[in-house]
Write an enzyme that holds these catalytic residues in place. Sequence first.
Site, PDB file in Angstrom:
ATOM      1  N   GLY A 293       2.936   5.604  -3.132  1.00  0.00           N
ATOM      2  CA  GLY A 293       4.502   6.199  -3.442  1.00  0.00           C
ATOM      3  C   GLY A 293       4.109   7.030  -5.138  1.00  0.00           C
ATOM      4  O   GLY A 293       4.274   7.870  -5.461  1.00  0.00           O
TER       5      GLY A 293
ATOM      6  N   VAL B 127       1.102  -0.961   0.076  1.00  0.00           N
ATOM      7  CA  VAL B 127       0.267   0.228  -0.497  1.00  0.00           C
ATOM      8  C   VAL B 127       1.096   1.193   0.270  1.00  0.00           C
ATOM      9  O   VAL B 127       0.728   2.137  -0.253  1.00  0.00           O
ATOM     10  CB  VAL B 127      -0.888  -0.232   1.486  1.00  0.00           C
ATOM     11  N   ASP B 128       1.882   1.345   1.158  1.00  0.00           N
ATOM     12  CA  ASP B 128       3.125   2.527   0.364  1.00  0.00           C
ATOM     13  C   ASP B 128       3.438   2.687  -0.956  1.00  0.00           C
ATOM     14  O   ASP B 128       3.647   3.413  -1.088  1.00  0.00           O
ATOM     15  CB  ASP B 128       4.140   1.986   1.688  1.00  0.00           C
ATOM     16  N   VAL B 129       4.333   2.119  -1.429  1.00  0.00           N
ATOM     17  CA  VAL B 129       4.875   1.682  -2.499  1.00  0.00           C
ATOM     18  C   VAL B 129       3.823   2.422  -3.202  1.00  0.00           C
ATOM     19  O   VAL B 129       3.770   3.276  -4.690  1.00  0.00           O
ATOM     20  CB  VAL B 129       5.103  -0.019  -3.280  1.00  0.00           C
TER      21      VAL B 129
END
Length: 383
Positions: free
Chosen positions: A175, A170-172
């Site tokens: 980003g 999810v962070d990727v």
Amino acid sequence: MNGESAALPGLLVADFSRVLAGPYATMLLADLGADVVKVERPSSGDDTRAWGPPFAPDGSATYFQGVNRNKRSVALDLRSPRDAALARELIRRADVVVENFLPGTMERLGLGYEQMREANPGLVYCSITGFGDGAGAALPGYDLLAQAVGGLMSVTGEPGQPTKAGVALVDVITGMHAAFGILAALRHRDATGEGQRVSVSLLTSLLSGLVNHASAYLVAGVVPQAMGNRHPSIAPYEVFDAADRPLVIAAGNDRQFHSLCTALGAPELADDPRFATNTSRVAHREALIEELNRRLATKPAEEWFTALNEAGVPCGPINDVGDAFALAERLGLNAAVDVGGTRQTAHPVRFSTTPAAYFAPPPALDADGSAIREWLAQPSTLP
């Protein structure tokens, strides 16, 4: 910093983000020539500087190294009037700000978008949150939490065993959405001279990234469930057992299924009414898998890899990360690069005219910080 051959030379990014989503976005921009100044806490810096093991030979955390190359570092105590003034000057000179504090934090520090836009009308100000700046503002933006409440864990793993993805996916995704949004806003600024605020959250990025699962719910009212390695809409599309080890087969259409059956020496399966179309194969999945596994168990995986790929059937081994990099190398994809003596994953996009460049390893805390402070303290030629 990155040379005139890059796509984003002369772009100054003030990076107030830490951990993963924000630093990943700013590293993508830095690879393309942006001058990224990473603002960190004095003494400790970005949280991921301490996230280990594993650690590199020099003692630095490999987690931090994975998303912070091509940047400069400056340690600023944003609660200090002197350092806050330097931060304001950095933002005044910047083209882009990226921050992922809890909503309202930058405003309390006097560094919010509305507070800075008068001094810098062309500023593109990207805020990354976990759950927006409204009712979800107080919720902590951790990837695991987003995977849980955002539905990803409910469709990952075996039935009845909610499982997180093996990477902070999810962070990727967030980003990448942030970098995409920044570039779109810069395009608008270049055409109009007007900056804007760009907002992206872990939850909305995840819901967008659920693609077919999200559409199944929104369009058909179907709540997807975990199916292990199976696909809800395609068969055969999962892990199978050869004589010695598992392999993946992903026959995404009827033509590929016919080729699979022929390669297995069982062309009659393609004519079986239960398996003649993808819809019927999904409906009779258990019977299909039994038939395929019985035949695949007669030979080792390597033989099937060769035979099925020659037949045009998507098939492959289940690699570990080392095997995956080795595969990319064999395919000429150059997925790993050397950056100042440190091996890093290459920028994923290839450009024919403005390629990514790798000019600096992840910075030590406050690396070149005194020079940045001196630069910020000098009168600016900016209006």
